[in-house]
Design a protein around this motif. Structure first.
Motif, short mmCIF file in Angstrom:
data_model
loop_
_atom_site.label_atom_id
_atom_site.label_comp_id
_atom_site.label_asym_id
_atom_site.label_seq_id
_atom_site.Cartn_x
_atom_site.Cartn_y
_atom_site.Cartn_z
N GLY A 29 0.81 -1.21 0.00
CA GLY A 29 0.00 0.00 0.00
C GLY A 29 0.85 1.26 0.00
N PHE A 30 0.18 2.38 -0.06
CA PHE A 30 0.87 3.67 -0.09
C PHE A 30 1.75 3.85 1.14
CE2 PHE A 30 0.98 8.26 0.85
CZ PHE A 30 1.67 8.69 -0.27
N ALA A 31 1.25 3.49 2.31
CA ALA A 31 2.04 3.65 3.54
C ALA A 31 3.31 2.81 3.48
CB ALA A 31 1.21 3.28 4.76
N ASP A 32 3.21 1.59 2.93
CA ASP A 32 4.40 0.73 2.79
C ASP A 32 5.44 1.38 1.88
OD1 ASP A 32 3.17 -1.42 4.26
OD2 ASP A 32 2.03 -1.89 2.43
N ILE A 33 4.96 1.95 0.79
CA ILE A 33 5.87 2.60 -0.17
C ILE A 33 6.52 3.82 0.47
CG2 ILE A 33 6.03 3.70 -2.43
CD1 ILE A 33 3.57 1.94 -3.24
N CYS A 34 5.75 4.57 1.24
CA CYS A 34 6.30 5.73 1.95
C CYS A 34 7.41 5.31 2.90
CB CYS A 34 5.22 6.46 2.72
SG CYS A 34 4.04 7.31 1.68
N ARG A 35 7.16 4.26 3.66
CA ARG A 35 8.19 3.79 4.59
C ARG A 35 9.44 3.35 3.84
NH1 ARG A 35 3.54 2.77 7.63
NH2 ARG A 35 3.02 0.76 6.71
N ARG A 36 9.28 2.69 2.72
CA ARG A 36 10.45 2.32 1.90
C ARG A 36 11.22 3.55 1.43
NH1 ARG A 36 8.97 -2.30 -2.54
NH2 ARG A 36 8.94 -4.06 -1.12
#
Length: 81
Positions: A29-36
């Motif tokens: 999800g978007f949050a996962d991509i942000c954390r990456r």
């Protein structure tokens, strides 16, 4: 994360989406991509809204849809989403 680091994380987010195409994994999800990318998801969502006029999840959804459509046109058969 400091706000001064957000532009660098935005650039990493762009690379993750346009070059690495991490959004094609439906479990990401978007949050996962942000954390990456090294960003707080809320801060990045606000930046995406300011820059692109849409929430981050909508951006990921739009990219998934367009990439799946391009794959379907090019390869005629895709696994069901």
């Amino acid at each position: 994360m400091k706000n001064t680091a957000l532009p660098e994380a935005y650039a990493r987010l762009s690379t993750l989406l346009t070059e690495d195409k991490v959004h094609l994994d439906p479990s990401v999800g978007f949050a996962d991509i942000c954390r990456r990318a090294g960003a707080d998801p809320r801060a990045m969502d606000q930046l995406v809204r300011d820059e692109l006029g849409m929430p981050g999840e909508d951006l990921v959804r739009a990219l998934r849809t367009s990439d799946y459509a391009a794959l379907a046109r090019n390869y005629k058969a895709l696994p069901k989403k």
